[in-house]
Enzyme design. Structure first.
Site, PDB file in Angstrom:
ATOM      1  N   HIS A   1     -10.974   1.192 -59.507  1.00 17.37           N
ATOM      2  CA  HIS A   1     -10.196   0.301 -58.648  1.00 17.37           C
ATOM      3  C   HIS A   1     -10.098   0.890 -57.237  1.00 17.37           C
ATOM      4  O   HIS A   1     -10.045   0.154 -56.251  1.00 17.37           O
ATOM      5  CB  HIS A   1      -8.811   0.078 -59.259  1.00 17.37           C
ATOM      6  CG  HIS A   1      -7.982  -0.936 -58.530  1.00 17.37           C
ATOM      7  ND1 HIS A   1      -8.373  -2.256 -58.409  1.00 17.37           N
ATOM      8  CD2 HIS A   1      -6.797  -0.842 -57.884  1.00 17.37           C
ATOM      9  CE1 HIS A   1      -7.457  -2.921 -57.717  1.00 17.37           C
ATOM     10  NE2 HIS A   1      -6.488  -2.082 -57.390  1.00 17.37           N
TER      11      HIS A   1
ATOM     12  N   HIS B   1      -2.742 -12.725 -61.891  1.00 17.06           N
ATOM     13  CA  HIS B   1      -3.959 -12.567 -62.683  1.00 17.06           C
ATOM     14  C   HIS B   1      -3.675 -12.802 -64.164  1.00 17.06           C
ATOM     15  O   HIS B   1      -2.631 -12.426 -64.682  1.00 17.06           O
ATOM     16  CB  HIS B   1      -4.523 -11.151 -62.508  1.00 17.06           C
ATOM     17  CG  HIS B   1      -4.935 -10.823 -61.115  1.00 17.06           C
ATOM     18  ND1 HIS B   1      -4.062 -10.277 -60.206  1.00 17.06           N
ATOM     19  CD2 HIS B   1      -6.119 -10.968 -60.472  1.00 17.06           C
ATOM     20  CE1 HIS B   1      -4.694 -10.104 -59.057  1.00 17.06           C
ATOM     21  NE2 HIS B   1      -5.935 -10.516 -59.192  1.00 17.06           N
TER      22      HIS B   1
ATOM     23  N   TYR C   1      -5.059 -11.225 -66.500  1.00 12.87           N
ATOM     24  CA  TYR C   1      -4.971  -9.931 -67.214  1.00 12.87           C
ATOM     25  C   TYR C   1      -3.593  -9.292 -67.121  1.00 12.87           C
ATOM     26  O   TYR C   1      -3.284  -8.361 -67.861  1.00 12.87           O
ATOM     27  CB  TYR C   1      -6.044  -8.942 -66.712  1.00 12.87           C
ATOM     28  CG  TYR C   1      -5.947  -8.540 -65.259  1.00 12.87           C
ATOM     29  CD1 TYR C   1      -4.948  -7.685 -64.796  1.00 12.87           C
ATOM     30  CD2 TYR C   1      -6.872  -9.012 -64.335  1.00 12.87           C
ATOM     31  CE1 TYR C   1      -4.860  -7.324 -63.460  1.00 12.87           C
ATOM     32  CE2 TYR C   1      -6.796  -8.654 -63.004  1.00 12.87           C
ATOM     33  CZ  TYR C   1      -5.792  -7.821 -62.569  1.00 12.87           C
ATOM     34  OH  TYR C   1      -5.711  -7.470 -61.244  1.00 12.87           O
ATOM     35  N   GLU C   2      -2.753  -9.786 -66.214  1.00 10.40           N
ATOM     36  CA  GLU C   2      -1.392  -9.264 -66.142  1.00 10.40           C
ATOM     37  C   GLU C   2      -0.544  -9.788 -67.299  1.00 10.40           C
ATOM     38  O   GLU C   2       0.566  -9.292 -67.519  1.00 10.40           O
ATOM     39  CB  GLU C   2      -0.742  -9.666 -64.812  1.00 10.40           C
ATOM     40  CG  GLU C   2      -1.379  -8.999 -63.596  1.00 10.40           C
ATOM     41  CD  GLU C   2      -0.746  -9.482 -62.301  1.00 10.40           C
ATOM     42  OE1 GLU C   2       0.274  -8.913 -61.897  1.00 10.40           O
ATOM     43  OE2 GLU C   2      -1.272 -10.449 -61.715  1.00 10.40           O
TER      44      GLU C   2
ATOM     45  N   HIS D   1      -1.213  -5.658 -54.094  1.00  9.04           N
ATOM     46  CA  HIS D   1      -0.910  -7.083 -53.976  1.00  9.04           C
ATOM     47  C   HIS D   1       0.556  -7.254 -53.611  1.00  9.04           C
ATOM     48  O   HIS D   1       1.431  -6.882 -54.382  1.00  9.04           O
ATOM     49  CB  HIS D   1      -1.151  -7.804 -55.305  1.00  9.04           C
ATOM     50  CG  HIS D   1      -2.583  -7.887 -55.686  1.00  9.04           C
ATOM     51  ND1 HIS D   1      -3.325  -9.039 -55.562  1.00  9.04           N
ATOM     52  CD2 HIS D   1      -3.427  -6.960 -56.181  1.00  9.04           C
ATOM     53  CE1 HIS D   1      -4.557  -8.807 -55.978  1.00  9.04           C
ATOM     54  NE2 HIS D   1      -4.655  -7.560 -56.360  1.00  9.04           N
TER      55      HIS D   1
ATOM     56  N   SER E   1      -7.402  -8.871 -53.629  1.00  8.58           N
ATOM     57  CA  SER E   1      -7.298  -7.405 -53.505  1.00  8.58           C
ATOM     58  C   SER E   1      -7.642  -6.884 -52.121  1.00  8.58           C
ATOM     59  O   SER E   1      -8.762  -7.053 -51.662  1.00  8.58           O
ATOM     60  CB  SER E   1      -8.262  -6.710 -54.477  1.00  8.58           C
ATOM     61  OG  SER E   1      -7.870  -6.906 -55.787  1.00  8.58           O
TER      62      SER E   1
ATOM     63  N   ASN F   1     -18.141  -3.522 -54.878  1.00  9.39           N
ATOM     64  CA  ASN F   1     -18.903  -2.508 -55.615  1.00  9.39           C
ATOM     65  C   ASN F   1     -20.060  -3.224 -56.291  1.00  9.39           C
ATOM     66  O   ASN F   1     -20.050  -4.446 -56.409  1.00  9.39           O
ATOM     67  CB  ASN F   1     -18.003  -1.862 -56.696  1.00  9.39           C
ATOM     68  CG  ASN F   1     -17.430  -2.917 -57.648  1.00  9.39           C
ATOM     69  OD1 ASN F   1     -16.460  -3.605 -57.312  1.00  9.39           O
ATOM     70  ND2 ASN F   1     -18.038  -3.085 -58.799  1.00  9.39           N
TER      71      ASN F   1
ATOM     72  N   ALA G   1     -12.074  -9.861 -54.465  1.00  9.73           N
ATOM     73  CA  ALA G   1     -13.027  -8.755 -54.515  1.00  9.73           C
ATOM     74  C   ALA G   1     -13.839  -8.944 -55.785  1.00  9.73           C
ATOM     75  O   ALA G   1     -13.295  -9.371 -56.807  1.00  9.73           O
ATOM     76  CB  ALA G   1     -12.277  -7.431 -54.551  1.00  9.73           C
TER      77      ALA G   1
ATOM     78  N   MET H   1     -12.200 -10.999 -61.585  1.00  7.92           N
ATOM     79  CA  MET H   1     -11.166 -11.268 -62.596  1.00  7.92           C
ATOM     80  C   MET H   1     -10.141 -12.296 -62.116  1.00  7.92           C
ATOM     81  O   MET H   1      -8.989 -12.284 -62.551  1.00  7.92           O
ATOM     82  CB  MET H   1     -10.431  -9.965 -62.940  1.00  7.92           C
ATOM     83  CG  MET H   1     -11.336  -8.815 -63.340  1.00  7.92           C
ATOM     84  SD  MET H   1     -10.385  -7.317 -63.607  1.00  7.92           S
ATOM     85  CE  MET H   1     -11.718  -6.095 -63.730  1.00  7.92           C
ATOM     86  N   SER H   2     -10.558 -13.192 -61.240  1.00  9.56           N
ATOM     87  CA  SER H   2      -9.592 -14.154 -60.685  1.00  9.56           C
ATOM     88  C   SER H   2     -10.296 -15.461 -60.335  1.00  9.56           C
ATOM     89  O   SER H   2     -11.365 -15.762 -60.859  1.00  9.56           O
ATOM     90  CB  SER H   2      -8.933 -13.552 -59.434  1.00  9.56           C
ATOM     91  OG  SER H   2      -9.879 -13.385 -58.403  1.00  9.56           O
TER      92      SER H   2
HETATM   93  N1  HPA Z   1     -16.073  -6.470 -62.155  1.00 11.12           N
HETATM   94  C1  HPA Z   1     -15.020  -7.297 -62.308  1.00 11.12           C
HETATM   95  N2  HPA Z   1     -14.116  -7.502 -61.379  1.00 11.12           N
HETATM   96  C2  HPA Z   1     -14.241  -6.840 -60.217  1.00 11.12           C
HETATM   97  C3  HPA Z   1     -15.303  -5.954 -59.988  1.00 11.12           C
HETATM   98  C4  HPA Z   1     -16.268  -5.757 -61.012  1.00 11.12           C
HETATM   99  O1  HPA Z   1     -17.241  -5.001 -60.882  1.00 11.12           O
HETATM  100  N3  HPA Z   1     -15.138  -5.455 -58.728  1.00 11.12           N
HETATM  101  C5  HPA Z   1     -14.012  -6.037 -58.221  1.00 11.12           C
HETATM  102  N4  HPA Z   1     -13.463  -6.866 -59.123  1.00 11.12           N
END
Ligand code: HPA
Length: 271
Positions: A246, A82, A84-85, A60, A29, A234, A112, A210-211
């Site tokens: 996001h 991903h 989740y896609e 992306h 990301s 974050n 990220a 998530m990757s």
């Molecule tokens: N959680 C899960 N995936 C993420 C996060 C998060 O806080 N930040 C960026 N990708």
């Protein structure tokens, strides 16, 4: 599967005039910008590569960029797939297998991630020391393809110790402070609840995303050496009293991307 990998590799190789890449980069990301620094690039859209899945997330790009970075022959994925896609684990990890077929021996993965370790701050870069697979799935489930790797791969050094040392030294050379920690791979697409983050901290996680975990499993299966770097975009849910978005993830990675690029280039110099 093996034929598909070979057909993808063959198509890519046909587009190349120069040497084949030996280092793979998976850019997460907001970090795809690094691919723009690749010299003498050959850019191949995922949609043109036989059997390649397509990328669907905003932020992306879906292409391979092959060329030279810091004098090294690299292939970069600008945009990854991903779980989740809706791709299954075999599709998520297909490009890693194609990279291996191309001759890639070292894989640098970026992402990220949300900071779970309370001493972290948004904008920190974290060298991944190890991971915890919380995805409830594994890309190696199914008949093992012995040509690709062993049935029961060792994961005791999923992230190569020498590459970790090299990355730490590169950061030190740049006077850049970096974190080191354990990446937890969740499926997403929801961010975690505060309680889940507490649990992940108890389990030993420092960051959550998530990757990465599927790709790193397949890279290890294939005998590649892996280096992972997370951008802490974050603080994970519940650590600060604010909702996650996001947009925040993209905003933070935008802010630190120059630093990130510098670090990766410094690492590549010594790889
Ligand atoms: N959680 C899960 N995936 C993420 C996060 C998060 O806080 N930040 C960026 N990708």
């Amino acid at each position: 599967m093996l034929e598909k990998i070979q057909e993808s590799e063959q198509y890519i190789s046909e587009q190349l005039q120069g040497p084949k890449p030996t280092i793979g980069l998976i850019l997460g990301s907001g970090l795809g910008i690094l691919a723009e620094e690749i010299e003498n690039p050959v850019t191949i859209s995922y949609s043109d590569i036989p059997h390649f899945p397509q990328s669907t997330v905003a932020g992306h790009k879906g292409q391979l960029v092959i060329g030279e970075l810091e004098g090294k022959n690299v292939v970069a994925m600008q945009g990854r797939f991903h779980y989740y896609e809706g791709y299954d684990m075999h599709h998520v990890t297909f490009p890693v297998r194609v990279m291996k077929q191309l001759g890639v021996e070292q894989l640098l993965v970026t992402n990220a991630a949300g900071g779970i370790n309370e001493s972290f701050d948004p904008g920190d870069l974290m060298i991944i020391q190890d991971h915890i697979n919380q995805m409830g799935d594994n890309p190696l489930i199914g008949k093992n393809i012995n040509e690709l790797g062993p049935r029961f791969p060792d994961m005791s050094e999923a992230y190569d110790r020498d590459l970790i040392k090299l990355a730490e030294a590169a950061a030190a050379d740049l006077n850049m402070s970096v974190r080191k920690g354990v990446y937890v791979g969740n499926t997403g697409p929801t961010y975690e609840t505060g309680s889940e983050v507490k649990m992940l901290r108890t389990l030993g996680g420092d960051a959550v995303g998530m990757s990465t975990v599927p790709e790193v499993i397949v890279a290890n299966h294939a005998g590649m050496d892996v280096l992972g770097i997370s951008c802490i975009s974050n603080m994970a849910a519940g650590i600060l009293d604010q909702p996650l978005s996001h947009d925040e993830v993209i905003e933070t990675t935008e802010k630190v991307k120059q630093q990130f690029i510098q670090l990766v280039k410094q690492i590549l110099q010594t790889m």
